[in-house]
Scaffold this motif. Structure first.
Motif, short mmCIF file in Angstrom:
data_model
loop_
_atom_site.label_atom_id
_atom_site.label_comp_id
_atom_site.label_asym_id
_atom_site.label_seq_id
_atom_site.Cartn_x
_atom_site.Cartn_y
_atom_site.Cartn_z
N VAL A 21 0.97 -1.14 -0.03
CA VAL A 21 0.09 0.07 0.13
C VAL A 21 1.01 1.26 0.09
N LEU A 22 0.49 2.11 -0.81
CA LEU A 22 1.48 3.34 -0.89
C LEU A 22 0.68 4.66 -0.39
N PRO A 23 1.24 5.68 -0.24
CA PRO A 23 0.63 6.85 0.59
C PRO A 23 -0.45 7.57 0.06
N ASP A 24 -0.78 7.10 -1.37
CA ASP A 24 -1.90 7.54 -1.81
C ASP A 24 -3.17 6.74 -1.72
N ASN A 28 -1.55 -2.48 -4.10
CA ASN A 28 -0.78 -2.92 -5.29
C ASN A 28 0.01 -4.36 -5.02
N ILE A 29 0.08 -4.94 -6.01
CA ILE A 29 0.78 -6.25 -5.72
C ILE A 29 2.28 -5.87 -5.34
N CYS A 30 2.89 -4.92 -6.05
CA CYS A 30 4.27 -4.61 -5.77
C CYS A 30 4.18 -3.21 -5.55
N PHE A 31 5.38 -2.60 -4.97
CA PHE A 31 5.80 -1.38 -4.92
C PHE A 31 5.64 -0.48 -5.83
N ASP A 32 6.01 -0.96 -7.14
CA ASP A 32 6.20 -0.29 -8.50
C ASP A 32 4.56 -0.10 -8.89
N ALA A 86 -4.18 -12.22 6.30
CA ALA A 86 -3.65 -11.44 5.14
C ALA A 86 -2.63 -10.43 5.66
N PHE A 87 -1.85 -9.62 4.56
CA PHE A 87 -0.72 -9.00 5.24
C PHE A 87 -0.84 -7.71 4.28
N LEU A 88 -0.62 -6.59 4.68
CA LEU A 88 -0.46 -5.36 3.87
C LEU A 88 0.76 -4.66 4.51
N HIS A 89 1.71 -4.20 3.48
CA HIS A 89 3.18 -3.60 3.72
C HIS A 89 2.85 -2.14 3.38
N TRP A 90 2.61 -1.25 4.26
CA TRP A 90 1.83 -0.11 4.09
C TRP A 90 3.01 1.22 4.18
N HIS A 91 3.41 1.54 3.06
CA HIS A 91 4.13 3.09 3.07
C HIS A 91 3.18 4.10 3.62
N VAL A 92 2.88 4.32 4.66
CA VAL A 92 1.93 5.35 4.86
C VAL A 92 2.26 6.61 4.78
#
Length: 301
Positions: A21-24, A28-32, A86-92
């Motif tokens: 998860v990105l700041p917006d 997504n599947i991936c960071f990109d 489930a797991f979320l890697h969140w660039h908050v």
């Protein structure tokens, strides 16, 4: 032809029961942003099948952060049965109070890197996030990272709401942590605080004492679910023993992790490729394997 272990590894659980998860708010599947799944504020859906990985370098290796879910996704027995599914890697946020030269956020665009790191962190839409997660019917482990996640104005309130059902963990430099956090959230739903001790940037910004105050405060309340890592920037090695001796009286035992592809450049050399054999002996080698799944991605076929 029978599937090999190498081919099997290429099937990643990112997008299946783990996501970035990105700041917006985009999920997504991936960071990109490859193959978006939706948005944390309005709804998202996981893929029904495991996805094929095509990267030589993994910006945020979701499979390695949650190996139990990775095993479950492949029909294997996990080492431990997690309390979440489930797991979320969140660039908050990308906002940060430190500007470490080895940060790999946007290594190819220095102007964008500076803009993102200086853009103030925005508050989270807590009701929308809770509604989205509840709609999935899943229990999540959410790993908050940044930038510095504790720069988000209502981070403590968000964690208090989320830990009523879900689990959280953090990647943080600790200096912006407010100790009221431990009074506001369900402590049984807090996982590991992965603390990045940025030794030389802290010295430069006069933040070392603030960092040590946070460590002492956590120790005083008996919170011990944290681990401390230090990025093995080349300039650190000559003073490594000095720093180990300096922080030892505070009960700080830190592990070295490598500079990684993208941010890992120093004095014309690329890292981790340029580490000496002796330096590699001092680094937690597992981290290299996690971010560099060599011989396991299509890029190496």
């Amino acid at each position: 032809m029978a599937q090999t272990d190498k081919d099997d590894f290429l099937l990643c659980n990112a997008g299946y029961n783990a996501a970035s998860v990105l700041p917006d708010g985009s999920v997504n599947i991936c960071f990109d942003r490859r193959d978006p799944l939706g948005n944390i504020n309005t709804g998202f859906e996981f893929k029904k099948e495991l996805q094929q990985c095509r990267f030589k370098f993994c910006d945020c290796p979701l499979w390695s952060f949650e190996k139990n879910l990775h095993a479950i996704a492949k029909g294997r027995k996990p080492e431990d049965v997690p309390a979440y599914d489930a797991f979320l890697h969140w660039h908050v946020t990308f906002n940060c109070n430190m500007f470490c030269h080895y940060c790999a956020l946007f290594p190819d665009n220095k102007q964008k890197d500076l803009e993102e790191k200086t853009r103030p962190a925005q508050p989270l839409d807590i009701p929308s996030i809770v509604k989205t997660l509840d709609a999935t019917g899943k229990t999540f482990l959410i790993s908050f990272t940044g930038g510095e996640p504790f720069l988000v104005p209502n981070m403590i309130e968000a964690c208090a709401a989320l830990t009523r059902k879900h689990y959280i963990c953090f990647n943080t430099n600790l200096t912006e942590l407010d100790m009221s956090f431990f009074e506001s959230v369900d402590l049984d739903h807090i996982g590991m605080l992965n603390i990045s001790m940025q030794i030389r940037p802290m010295e430069k910004l006069n933040l070392t004492d603030k960092f040590l105050q946070k460590i002492r405060a956590m120790q005083s309340i008996g919170f011990s679910r944290y681990r401390i890592t230090v990025v093995a920037e080349p300039a650190l090695f000559p003073k490594l023993q000095y720093y180990r001796n300096k922080f030892d009286p505070y009960g700080i035992k830190f592990k070295l992790i490598p500079m990684i592809d993208g941010g890992g450049a120093f004095q014309g050399k690329a890292y981790p490729q340029s580490y000496t054999p002796r330096e590699l002996e001092l680094i937690e080698r597992d981290w290299l394997d996690e971010y560099y799944p060599l011989n396991n991605t299509e890029a190496n076929k």
